[in-house]
Write an enzyme that holds these catalytic residues in place. Structure first.
Site, short mmCIF file in Angstrom:
data_model
loop_
_atom_site.label_atom_id
_atom_site.label_comp_id
_atom_site.label_asym_id
_atom_site.label_seq_id
_atom_site.Cartn_x
_atom_site.Cartn_y
_atom_site.Cartn_z
N GLY A 31 0.86 -1.03 0.10
CA GLY A 31 0.05 0.16 -0.09
C GLY A 31 1.05 1.31 0.05
CE LYS A 32 5.35 5.08 -0.72
NZ LYS A 32 6.59 4.12 -0.43
N GLY A 33 0.35 5.79 0.61
CA GLY A 33 -0.21 7.17 1.09
C GLY A 33 0.09 8.33 0.83
#
Ligand code: GLU
Length: 447
Positions: free
Chosen positions: A132-134
């Protein structure tokens, strides 16, 4: 899709398979788009390992793309509206995992690409996480400490229903640090019923050590680089204790990589960041440079080295060139200037496909990002395990375990390179995809 298809892989080497997947998913390919570039590279590797078609389709898009807008009270009394993202690419191997970036250029496709790379990275180093990444679109350098705290708390509250300590676990990335993780963890705890709060520390990794962080997390990406170098460079004819290197970026990753390599006897010849480029043929002292950067915000003006132009920086002759800053910096123009034997990717996706082609054609070996910089997330995993067990490890224990993960990952890449007769980047994706493919074969696709 029926389970039977899971074990019947289509023939390898179907020409133009990435293009077919793009077409099927109605992705109109933009060659400058990092997400498209990343997916294409992953699909080429998927083709080599014979990953089932439905698995390729699954990996070519993230599971979830969360986009939020939230107001923040600024110091002067007005409210600014911020845009934040959390992309959850894949959780076949475990909870979504990946950093949160604060940067003015953050946008959806960029975060999607970085989320894909996290899935690949976690699989390659065999930790039980997905990808994931944000990010928040902002310039943290323009925000006061209080504004930074309020942005972080509002961002955390905006995505708090979409993350969880066993579901999606953020961490630091470009523009974020342990203090930001502390605010994030505190906000998440405040939003959790009091009797469940004891277990909320695991919502983020990269926390300050006094707040449940792991010893060795700070230097982990740099340490992982060094571990990979010890495994890979001698075979490429480079001795770490005698090698010269240059760095793009002197933040957490560049700074630690620089200090750890110089401790081993290597010589840091040149550094470039947003404040300028510096060069010293006698070697730059990374500790003095780290002091200068913490006082002034960048490497520019460091008086124990000469200031050089960006053009000159790329041409400084070194054994190993290490981009440790942002994506897509090594374009074909810059790749033509680089005067090194090896390019080791400390940053995520620092080389464009055109840059990659130039380096390959010039015989410069590329040590790929998902291998080189996987030390950070590996020690994040250790932090999560320590929080879960409430038993804390010594720095030696962390280093020892990190080394095992990094060395085995490096060997996996070398084996995949021979097995699939491909370059090192494709081999790193092949080694990652082999595991994901096996797990999907076993799990099948519900219902
Ligand atoms: N941001 C780091 C990376 O890109 C670390 C991610 C993490 O620890 O979850 O690998």
């Amino acid at each position: 899709m029926a389970d039977a298809t899971a074990t019947q892989h289509p023939p390898i080497a179907q020409a133009h398979l990435p293009a077919k997947v793009f077409e099927e998913l109605e992705i109109v390919k933009d060659p400058a788009n990092l997400f498209h570039q990343t997916i294409e590279q992953v699909l080429i590797a998927a083709q080599l390992v014979g990953l089932a078609h439905h698995q390729q389709i699954i990996l070519a898009q993230p599971h979830n793309e969360i986009m939020v807008h939230f107001p923040v009270l600024m110091d002067d009394g007005h409210h600014d509206l911020f845009k934040g993202y959390r992309v959850q690419h894949n959780n076949a191997l475990g909870p979504y995992k990946g950093g949160i970036r604060y940067h003015p250029d953050v946008h959806l496709d960029h975060i999607k690409a970085l989320a894909v790379l996290m899935t690949m990275k976690c699989s390659l180093v065999r930790i039980p996480f997905g990808g994931g990444k944000g990010g928040v679109k902002c310039n943290p350098r323009d925000l006061s400490r209080d504004e930074l705290m309020r942005v972080t708390r509002r961002f955390c509250s905006a995505i708090s229903n979409q993350i969880g300590p066993d579901y999606d676990i953020p961490a630091p990335d470009v523009g974020t640090n342990a203090q930001i993780m502390a605010w994030f963890a505190d906000t998440y705890a405040q939003m959790t019923p009091e009797h469940e709060r004891h277990d909320t520390l695991r919502i983020v990794t990269g926390k300050p050590v006094v707040m449940g962080g792991s010893l060795g997390r700070d230097k982990a990406t740099g340490q992982g680089m060094v571990n990979v170098f010890k495994e890979m460079l001698p075979e490429l004819g480079i001795d770490i204790d005698k090698m010269s290197f240059s760095l793009i970026g002197f933040g957490n990753v560049g700074g630690w990589t620089g200090r750890l390599l110089v401790e081993l006897g290597a010589s840091l010849r040149a550094v470039l960041d947003h404040t300028g480029a510096i060069h010293n043929d006698q070697g730059i002292n990374p500790n003095a440079l780290a002091d200068h950067v913490s006082q002034t915000g960048g490497v520019g003006g460091f008086n124990e080295a000469e200031a050089i132009s960006e053009q000159e920086f790329y041409g400084v002759p070194v054994d190993v060139f290490i981009p440790a800053a942002l994506e897509q910096m090594i374009t074909s123009r810059r790749a033509k200037l680089i005067n090194a034997r090896v390019l080791a990717e400390a940053a995520n996706a620092p080389t464009t496909p055109e840059g990659d082609a130039v380096l390959t054609q010039r015989g410069i070996e590329i040590l790929p990002a998902i291998l080189c910089n996987a030390g950070g997330v590996t020690v994040s995993y250790f932090e999560w395990v320590q929080n879960r067990s409430a038993m804390y490890w010594t720095a030696e224990e962390v280093d020892h375990r990190l080394n095992i993960h990094m060395v085995l990952a490096a060997r996996r890449v070398k084996l995949a390179r021979v097995k699939y007769e491909c370059d090192m980047r494709t081999a790193s994706y092949c080694a990652a995809l082999e595991r994901i493919g096996k797990v999907y074969d076993l799990r099948g696709v519900f219902p």
